[in-house]
Design a protein around this motif. Structure first.
Motif, short mmCIF file in Angstrom:
data_model
loop_
_atom_site.label_atom_id
_atom_site.label_comp_id
_atom_site.label_asym_id
_atom_site.label_seq_id
_atom_site.Cartn_x
_atom_site.Cartn_y
_atom_site.Cartn_z
N LEU A 176 -7.70 19.26 1.91
CA LEU A 176 -8.07 18.07 2.67
C LEU A 176 -7.29 17.95 3.98
N LEU A 177 -6.20 18.71 4.10
CA LEU A 177 -5.44 18.71 5.35
C LEU A 177 -6.19 19.38 6.50
N GLU A 178 -7.32 20.01 6.19
CA GLU A 178 -8.16 20.62 7.23
C GLU A 178 -9.18 19.63 7.77
N SER A 179 -9.16 18.40 7.25
CA SER A 179 -10.10 17.37 7.70
C SER A 179 -9.86 17.05 9.17
N ARG A 180 -10.90 16.54 9.84
CA ARG A 180 -10.77 16.11 11.22
C ARG A 180 -10.61 14.59 11.30
N ASP A 181 -10.61 13.95 10.14
CA ASP A 181 -10.44 12.50 10.08
C ASP A 181 -8.95 12.17 10.08
N GLN A 182 -8.48 11.53 11.13
CA GLN A 182 -7.04 11.29 11.28
C GLN A 182 -6.49 10.36 10.20
N GLU A 183 -7.31 9.37 9.80
CA GLU A 183 -6.84 8.47 8.75
C GLU A 183 -6.69 9.20 7.42
N MET A 184 -7.66 10.09 7.15
CA MET A 184 -7.59 10.92 5.94
C MET A 184 -6.33 11.79 5.97
N LEU A 185 -6.07 12.45 7.09
CA LEU A 185 -4.90 13.31 7.22
C LEU A 185 -3.61 12.52 6.99
N LEU A 186 -3.59 11.30 7.52
CA LEU A 186 -2.39 10.47 7.39
C LEU A 186 -2.10 10.16 5.92
N HIS A 187 -3.12 9.73 5.18
CA HIS A 187 -2.91 9.36 3.79
C HIS A 187 -2.63 10.58 2.91
N THR B 130 -0.15 20.30 16.55
CA THR B 130 -0.78 20.83 17.76
C THR B 130 -1.98 19.99 18.18
N ASP B 131 -2.86 19.69 17.24
CA ASP B 131 -4.12 19.03 17.56
C ASP B 131 -4.00 17.53 17.75
N TYR B 132 -2.99 16.92 17.14
CA TYR B 132 -2.87 15.46 17.18
C TYR B 132 -1.51 15.03 17.72
#
Length: 511
Positions: free
Chosen positions: A34-45, A78-80
Motif C-alpha cells: 500500500l506504500l505504492e499508493s498515490r493517495d497521500q492520506e493513505m500513505l500517511l496512515h 522524493t515524490d512528496y
C-alpha cells in the motif's frame, strides 16, 4: 473505505497492548504494498501504522527491509518533498531502521543521500536535523553511499558548524556534534576517493579556523579558553581528523590552527585521554603529528614549548600514545637544529629512548625510538648532543639499527654513526663501538650480496675513519675485511668500486 481502515489501524497500533495482535495477524506484509499508493492520506496512515507496529521490534524491522520497504520510503521522500507530514513519517521510519546492517545496504542502493541533503538544508527544527543526521551517519558508516556524487555535502556541513558555533543552547551543541560525527565518518571512510576527502577536509578546516578566530579575536583569549571547553570533544576532534587528511603543508589553515591555540587544546585533550585507547586520543595524536610537518608550524610549536609538553606525555604506558608521540617529536626535529638540540640534551628523554630501543614487546616503538635517536644526530651535530647520546648508551642501538633489513634504515643508522665519529671521536666512543661489534656489523653488510650499493659505500666510509684507531684497525685486520674489499673492487657499481679501492689504500697505508 481503505483509507479509513488505515487511519483506524494507525491509531490502534499506537496502543502498546495492540502491537502483539497486529504482529500475530501478520499485517505488516499486507501493508507494505500500500506504500505504492498515490493517495497521500493513505500513505500517511499506512506509514504511521507500520511505524507503530514495528517500533522497537528488531525482527519485524528486519522483515520490513527484506520485503522492500526502503525503496518505498525513499520514493515518498522524493515524490512528496513538499508534504511535511509525509516527509516526517518517511524520515522517522528510516531513522528507526538506520542502525540495521540490511537497511544500510539497502539505503546505499538508492538516491536517499541526495534527498536527505535537500531536507538537511531546509530543516529548521532540532528533531528534523537529528533524524536526518542519524540516517546520513548510517550511510557514511556503511561506506557505500555515493556522497561524492551528491553536491554540496561538505559545504552544508561547514555552514551548520559556522551557523551554530556561537550558540549556547544544548540543542545546537547536539546538532554541531551530529554534524561533526558525520564529517568524521566522511574523513575516515575507506571507500571514498581522496579528492572528495580533501574537499571535506578543506571546507571543515575553513569552518574551524573561522570558529577559533571568532573566539580569539572577538572575545579575547580567556573567553576562548572557557568557550572552547564546550567544543573540546567536537572541534578538537574534527581538527584532528582534518589535519590527518588535509595536505597541510600546502594549506595555510595549518599555521592558522597552530596560531589559534589548537596544539595546546590537543595536548590538554591528550592529558585527559592519555591512558585510554579511544578515537579521540587517536585523532588528537594524528593531528599533532601532521601539524608538525610544515616548517612554519614547527617553529611556532617549538616557541610555544610543545616539545616539552610532548616529552611529559611520554610517561604514558600506552603503546599507541608512545608511538605517535615519538613520531611527532621526530617530525619536530626534522630540519630543526634547535629542536634536535633540545631533545638531544634531555637525559630523561634519552634514557627513555634507550629503554624503548631494548623493548621486545612492541617492534613499532623500538623502531621509532631508533629513528628518533638517528634523527637527533642528523639534525644537530654538536659535541654536546653526541656526548649525551653516548652517555645514555644510545650508540649501540644505532649499530643494531644498521643491521635492519631495510636499506633506508641502514643508511640512516650509518649516517648517524658517521656523525658521532666526525664530531666526537674518543676512547669512550671507540669502546662503545667495540662492545657493539660495529666492525663485524660492517663486514656483514659488505659481504651480503643483497646490501644496496649506497649502504656498502657508507659502510666503507666508516671503515676508513676507523683505520685511524689502533684498536679498531686491529679488529678490521683480524676480521680479514681486506679480502672482502678486494672482491668489491670488481662490483658492478662504480661508486662501490671507488670506495673499495680507497679503503684498501688506507688499509695498506698508501694514503
Amino acid at each position: 473505505c481503505v483509507v479509513k481502515a488505515a487511519h483506524v489501524l494507525s491509531e490502534v497500533a499506537k496502543n502498546e497492548e495492540m502491537k502483539t495482535p497486529c504482529t500475530e495477524a501478520d499485517l505488516v506484509p499486507i501493508l507494505i504494498p500500500l506504500l505504492e499508493s498515490r493517495d497521500q492520506e493513505m500513505l500517511l496512515h499506512i506509514g504511521r501504522a507500520i511505524g507503530h507496529i514495528c517500533y522497537d521490534n528488531r525482527d519485524l524491522q528486519e522483515e520490513l527491509v527484506k520485503i522492500g520497504v526502503i525503496p518505498s520510503l525513499v520514493r515518498i521522500l522524493t515524490d512528496y518533498a513538499e508534504s511535511e507530514p509525509l516527509v516526517h513519517v518517511a524520515l522517522l521510519a528510516l531513522y528507526n531502521l538506520a542502525d540495521l546492517d540490511t537497511a544500510k545496504e539497502a539505503l546505499s542502493k538508492t538516491n536517499v543521500a541526495e534527498q536527505l541533503m535537500k531536507h538537511l538544508r531546509g530543516a529548521v527544527n532540532h528533531e528534523r536535523l537529528e533524524i536526518v543526521f542519524e540516517i546520513l551517519q548510517a550511510l557514511a558508516e556503511n561506506g557505500k553511499a555515493p556522497f561524492g556524487s551528491v553536491g554540496g555535502v561538505p559545504e552544508v556541513l561547514s555552514e551548520i558548524l559556522l551557523r551554530l558555533q556561537a550558540s549556547s543552547q544544548a540543542e545546537d551543541t547536539c546538532t554541531v556534534k551530529a554534524a561533526s560525527d558525520l564529517i568524521v565518518s566522511l574523513l575516515l571512510g575507506g571507500k571514498k576517493g581522496n579528492t572528495y576527502k580533501l574537499k571535506v577536509a578543506k571546507n571543515n578546516a575553513k569552518a574551524l579556523v573561522s570558529i577559533l578566530s571568532r573566539y580569539k579575536n572577538g572575545q579575547g583569549k580567556d573567553y576562548l579558553n572557557s568557550q572552547f571547553a564546550l567544543f573540546t570533544s567536537i572541534t578538537v576532534f574534527l581538527t584532528s581528523l582534518t589535519c590527518s587528511v588535509l595536505l597541510l603543508s600546502s594549506d595555510g589553515n595549518c599555521l592558522q590552527m597552530v596560531q589559534l591555540g589548537v596544539i595546546h587544546q590537543l595536548l590538554d585533550l591528550l592529558e585527559k585521554h592519555v591512558q585510554s585507547e579511544d578515537t579521540v586520543q587517536h585523532a588528537a595524536l594524528s593531528a599533532l603529528q601532521n601539524l608538525a610537518i610544515p616548517v612554519v608550524s614547527k617553529v611556532q610549536m617549538l616557541e610555544e614549548g610543545v616539545a616539552e609538553r610532548i616529552e611529559a606525555l611520554l610517561r604514558s604506558e600506552t603503546p599507541p600514545v608512545q608511538l605517535k608521540l615519538l613520531g611527532t617529536l621526530r617530525m619536530l626535529a626534522d630540519g630543526q637544529a634547535d629542536a634536535a638540540e633540545i631533545l638531544g640534551q634531555d637525559p630523561t628523554l634519552l634514557n627513555r629512548l634507550v629503554q624503548w630501543c631494548n623493548t621486545n614487546n612492541h617492534t613499532g616503538i623500538r623502531g621509532e625510538a631508533n629513528h628518533l635517536l638517528a634523527s637527533i644526530l642528523h639534525h644537530n651535530r654538536s659535541q654536546e648532543v653526541v656526548k649525551a647520546i653516548l652517555e645514555a648508551q644510545g650508540v649501540k642501538h644505532l649499530v643494531s639499527m644498521a643491521t635492519s633489513e631495510h636499506a633506508a634504515t641502514q643508511n640512516e643508522a650509518l649516517n648517524a654513526l658517521a656523525v658521532t665519529l666526525f664530531t666526537y671521536f674518543s676512547e669512550i666512543l671507540e669502546e662503545s663501538f667495540k662492545e657493539s661489534q660495529l666492525v663485524q656489523c660492517l663486514q656483514k653488510l659488505l659481504q651480503d650480496d643483497n646490501t644496496s650499493p649506497e649502504v656498502k659505500y657508507n659502510s666503507m666510509g666508516l671503515l676508513c675513519r676507523f683505520l685511524n684507531s689502533g684498536d679498531l684497525r686491529q679488529e678490521i685486520e683480524e676480521d680479514k675485511i681486506k679480502a672482502t674489499l678486494e672482491q668489491l673492487c670488481s662490483h658492478s657499481n662504480a661508486n662501490v668500486v671507488k670506495a673499495a679501492a680507497t679503503t684498501l689504500d688506507v688499509l695498506r697505508g698508501e694514503t
